[in-house]
Design an enzyme around this catalytic site. Structure first.
Site, PDB file in Angstrom:
ATOM      1  N   HIS A 294      -7.377  -6.183  -0.928  1.00 12.76           N
ATOM      2  CA  HIS A 294      -6.285  -5.235  -0.746  1.00 12.76           C
ATOM      3  C   HIS A 294      -5.300  -5.641   0.349  1.00 12.76           C
ATOM      4  O   HIS A 294      -4.114  -5.327   0.261  1.00 12.76           O
ATOM      5  CB  HIS A 294      -6.857  -3.856  -0.418  1.00 12.76           C
ATOM      6  CG  HIS A 294      -5.818  -2.781  -0.336  1.00 12.76           C
ATOM      7  ND1 HIS A 294      -5.098  -2.359  -1.435  1.00 12.76           N
ATOM      8  CD2 HIS A 294      -5.350  -2.066   0.723  1.00 12.76           C
ATOM      9  CE1 HIS A 294      -4.250  -1.416  -1.064  1.00 12.76           C
ATOM     10  NE2 HIS A 294      -4.379  -1.222   0.242  1.00 12.76           N
TER      11      HIS A 294
ATOM     12  N   ASP B 203       0.855  -1.192   0.000  1.00 14.08           N
ATOM     13  CA  ASP B 203       0.000   0.000   0.000  1.00 14.08           C
ATOM     14  C   ASP B 203       0.893   1.245   0.000  1.00 14.08           C
ATOM     15  O   ASP B 203       1.764   1.381  -0.846  1.00 14.08           O
ATOM     16  CB  ASP B 203      -0.956  -0.089   1.200  1.00 14.08           C
ATOM     17  CG  ASP B 203      -1.942   1.047   1.314  1.00 14.08           C
ATOM     18  OD1 ASP B 203      -2.963   1.038   0.593  1.00 14.08           O
ATOM     19  OD2 ASP B 203      -1.706   1.959   2.130  1.00 14.08           O
TER      20      ASP B 203
END
Length: 314
Positions: free
Chosen positions: A290, A108
């Site tokens: 994610h 991320d």
């Protein structure tokens, strides 16, 4: 390594004019470093599944809570969270331990920092492994300006910049609910909804999908963000256009060998032009959303350890 008590004890290390809270394992493997960089709103603890395997593979594992997070310094100035400061912190970690370079692994926002580190300090990065966030091209428009034009003022990157303090207050007031609703997997695919997604998550009674972690693990994140608030970590987003300017004169090609790991259900789009900017990249895609290190801990660990075994020249 599922309980907080199993994670290494932290030490505070002075780097780059601040202090970082650093979790270190495998000191007996000194000389073969690997540095792991977490994303938002994560912590060093995000990498708890990968640390033991990296130690077993012979690495000296260095995992900081990056500036703005946990027990690390939280400067008040927004500009203190730009890409020069964030990459400078990681360079400072290498200097502290006496390493010329290392493999860097990012997820991320941590991936954004690792990509930036490979550009700004290429001599300090031997190899790159990034998860979820591919290399972001620097186009003609600053990133927030571009996102606002494409996705509108309520997109959370834009909202964080255009309405500073608004989302921070909502997240601070609903920390546990926000993190519980955010860290989910196996979520049904739904079309984009109106409104500001992060504020909506913080206010929602419940979220679809399944939790990515146990209540004990979630408590590590909740306790940390209840202590620090969210502003210092959100300030990373408030430097995106500044970063765009800082990278204007930098060679945009990542020359190091790289592994990019995607989740096939991630809302972050895969990059069709990744190899143009990262010519030595290999790509792997897992069945995940994610939060890949926690959704697919064993697969992620095997990919990283196997790839490093082939490419790490240390």
């Amino acid at each position: 390594m599922n309980a907080a008590s199993d994670f290494p004890e932290p030490t505070r290390i002075p780097v780059n004019g601040i202090e970082l809270e650093v979790f270190e394992a495998g000191r007996e493997n000194a000389g073969r470093p690997v540095v792991l960089a977490h994303g938002w709103p994560e912590l060093a603890y995000t990498w708890r599944h990968q640390v033991p395997a990296l130690v077993a593979a012979g690495y000296h594992v260095i995992v900081p809570n990056q500036r703005g997070y946990g027990g690390s310094s939280r400067p008040a100035e927004v500009e203190a969270y730009d890409i020069e400061h964030l990459t400078g912190d990681l360079v400072g970690l290498l200097d502290h331990y006496g390493y010329e370079n290392a493999p860097f692994i990012g997820h991320d926002w941590g991936a954004m920092v690792v990509w930036g580190l490979a550009l700004l300090h290429p001599e300090r990065v031997s190899t790159v492994v990034n998860l979820s966030l591919p290399y972001q091209e620097r186009g003609e428009l600053p990133w927030i300006e571009l996102l606002e034009a494409v996705l509108g003022p309520d997109y959370y990157f834009v909202h964080f910049n255009r309405q500073p303090g608004v989302a921070d207050a909502v997240l601070d007031a609903n920390t546990r609910r926000f993190l519980r609703n955010l860290f989910r997997k196996n979520e049904p695919v739904v079309p984009p909804q109106p409104g500001m997604a992060m504020i909506d998550l913080a206010l929602a009674e419940e979220a679809p999908g399944e939790p990515t972690m146990s209540e004990t693990e979630l408590e590590v994140f909740v306790s940390a963000f209840e202590a620090t608030g969210f502003t210092s970590s959100i300030n990373w987003y408030r430097n995106l256009d500044r970063n765009w300017s800082l990278l204007a004169e930098v060679d945009p090609i990542v020359a190091q060998p790289a592994l990019m790991i995607y989740g096939d259900r991630d809302v972050v789009q895969q990059s069709p032009r990744l190899a143009r900017f990262v010519p030595r990249v290999e790509v792997a895609t897992l069945e995940a959303g994610h939060w890949i290190p926690e959704e697919r801990p064993h697969e992620v660990t095997e990919l990283i350890v196997g790839w490093l075994a082939k490419h790490d020249m240390a």
